[in-house]
Motif scaffolding. Sequence first.
Motif, PDB file in Angstrom:
ATOM      1  N   LYS A 186      15.207 -64.131  -7.818  1.00 38.69           N
ATOM      2  CA  LYS A 186      15.336 -62.995  -8.720  1.00 38.69           C
ATOM      3  C   LYS A 186      13.937 -62.544  -9.115  1.00 38.69           C
ATOM      4  O   LYS A 186      12.969 -63.304  -8.994  1.00 38.69           O
ATOM      5  CB  LYS A 186      16.138 -63.399  -9.953  1.00 38.69           C
ATOM      6  N   PRO A 187      13.765 -61.303  -9.556  1.00 40.15           N
ATOM      7  CA  PRO A 187      12.443 -60.827  -9.964  1.00 40.15           C
ATOM      8  C   PRO A 187      11.777 -61.783 -10.959  1.00 40.15           C
ATOM      9  O   PRO A 187      12.375 -62.187 -11.948  1.00 40.15           O
ATOM     10  CB  PRO A 187      12.744 -59.468 -10.605  1.00 40.15           C
ATOM     11  N   ILE A 198      12.287 -56.858  -0.317  1.00 41.05           N
ATOM     12  CA  ILE A 198      11.964 -57.640  -1.499  1.00 41.05           C
ATOM     13  C   ILE A 198      10.441 -57.822  -1.510  1.00 41.05           C
ATOM     14  O   ILE A 198       9.832 -58.121  -0.483  1.00 41.05           O
ATOM     15  CB  ILE A 198      12.690 -59.010  -1.471  1.00 41.05           C
ATOM     16  N   HIS A 199       9.835 -57.593  -2.670  1.00 39.47           N
ATOM     17  CA  HIS A 199       8.379 -57.657  -2.775  1.00 39.47           C
ATOM     18  C   HIS A 199       7.976 -59.088  -3.116  1.00 39.47           C
ATOM     19  O   HIS A 199       8.319 -59.598  -4.182  1.00 39.47           O
ATOM     20  CB  HIS A 199       7.904 -56.680  -3.856  1.00 39.47           C
ATOM     21  N   ASN A 232       8.899 -63.767  -6.269  1.00 40.85           N
ATOM     22  CA  ASN A 232       9.413 -62.403  -6.227  1.00 40.85           C
ATOM     23  C   ASN A 232       8.652 -61.609  -7.289  1.00 40.85           C
ATOM     24  O   ASN A 232       8.786 -61.868  -8.482  1.00 40.85           O
ATOM     25  CB  ASN A 232      10.920 -62.393  -6.513  1.00 40.85           C
ATOM     26  N   GLY A 241       8.928 -58.671  -8.348  1.00 43.76           N
ATOM     27  CA  GLY A 241       9.793 -57.983  -9.312  1.00 43.76           C
ATOM     28  C   GLY A 241       9.628 -56.487  -9.374  1.00 43.76           C
ATOM     29  O   GLY A 241      10.350 -55.812 -10.099  1.00 43.76           O
ATOM     30  N   THR A 242       8.679 -55.953  -8.631  1.00 45.15           N
ATOM     31  CA  THR A 242       8.531 -54.496  -8.604  1.00 45.15           C
ATOM     32  C   THR A 242       9.525 -53.905  -7.629  1.00 45.15           C
ATOM     33  O   THR A 242      10.008 -54.574  -6.720  1.00 45.15           O
ATOM     34  CB  THR A 242       7.103 -54.119  -8.184  1.00 45.15           C
ATOM     35  N   ASN A 243       9.845 -52.637  -7.807  1.00 47.28           N
ATOM     36  CA  ASN A 243      10.806 -51.985  -6.924  1.00 47.28           C
ATOM     37  C   ASN A 243      10.249 -51.846  -5.516  1.00 47.28           C
ATOM     38  O   ASN A 243       9.059 -51.635  -5.322  1.00 47.28           O
ATOM     39  CB  ASN A 243      11.162 -50.602  -7.460  1.00 47.28           C
ATOM     40  N   CYS A 244      11.113 -51.981  -4.546  1.00 47.50           N
ATOM     41  CA  CYS A 244      10.732 -51.838  -3.144  1.00 47.50           C
ATOM     42  C   CYS A 244      11.339 -50.537  -2.629  1.00 47.50           C
ATOM     43  O   CYS A 244      12.562 -50.409  -2.546  1.00 47.50           O
ATOM     44  CB  CYS A 244      11.249 -53.025  -2.340  1.00 47.50           C
TER      45      CYS A 244
END
Length: 281
Positions: free
Chosen positions: A187-188, A218-219, A206, A208-211
């Motif tokens: 999870k972020p 997943i970043h 992770n 947690g920023t938007n991809c």
Amino acid sequence: MTAEKVREAVEKNKSKLIDSYIFLEMVNGLTNSDEIVITPRQKSMLEARYVRNFAKGPKKTFSDLINSVKSKGVENAFRSRFDADLKYEAYFHGNYSNEYAVTEQDIDKQFEYVKHYNEIVARTNACTEAIAGKIISEARSGADFSQLAKKWSFDSDKEEGGDLGDCTSDDFKSEKPEYWNTVSRLKPGEVTNLLKTEEGYEIVKNIGTNCYTVADGIHLARIFLRRGMVLPDLTREEMREELESARMERTRKKAQLAIRKQNSLKFPYGKKIFQTWKVKE
């Protein structure tokens, strides 16, 4: 190959093996006999090497390789090259076998070395795992992951804080399915436990920023730590073959240097390689 082209090749590549045929011509000048005895083992070893180097696909045999060159219409050239290499193998083993021979004492010493080496690797890896545990603890307590990566990671991405960018299943699933299965569940903000890969150890987060680049992206960022690789457990015969192979490789280089030192190419170059030699199996 014309004499002019050979001269050009020699001038361009003075310090290295120009061409196997030219090199074998130089071997011809070292022999005192016109008969070279080739053992079945020497022939089978060379066939195996040809299969490794030239056959495409798994579980290929020398017969498969012959059928392949036949279909391409180059069987005669192939057999000429193989015959020349086979004669060199006979010359090499006949003159240098004492230099790569392996004794029982040599095998005993190598087993002791492997045991000692693996003990050192085990202790080193234990220390690395202890350090990794502290890194994970700090990362999960809110420490800046990018700064931890810059401090501890051994990979080139450390300067970017271990940032791997946007990752998808296509990046890992085929080659590292278990790895992807673990990191894709993060999870972020979550950090993995210590992951053991073929390359070493990894701690992955992770970000947690938007991809935005792909739907299932997943970043991720990682910290890569080196892991010592233990030497495999070998049987006595396997150890003998490994030692002999390594010594043989070094001896080949010595033989090539000796041949180049004692011989010089004569021009014009035109006669067939080993045309005066007789092969006796």
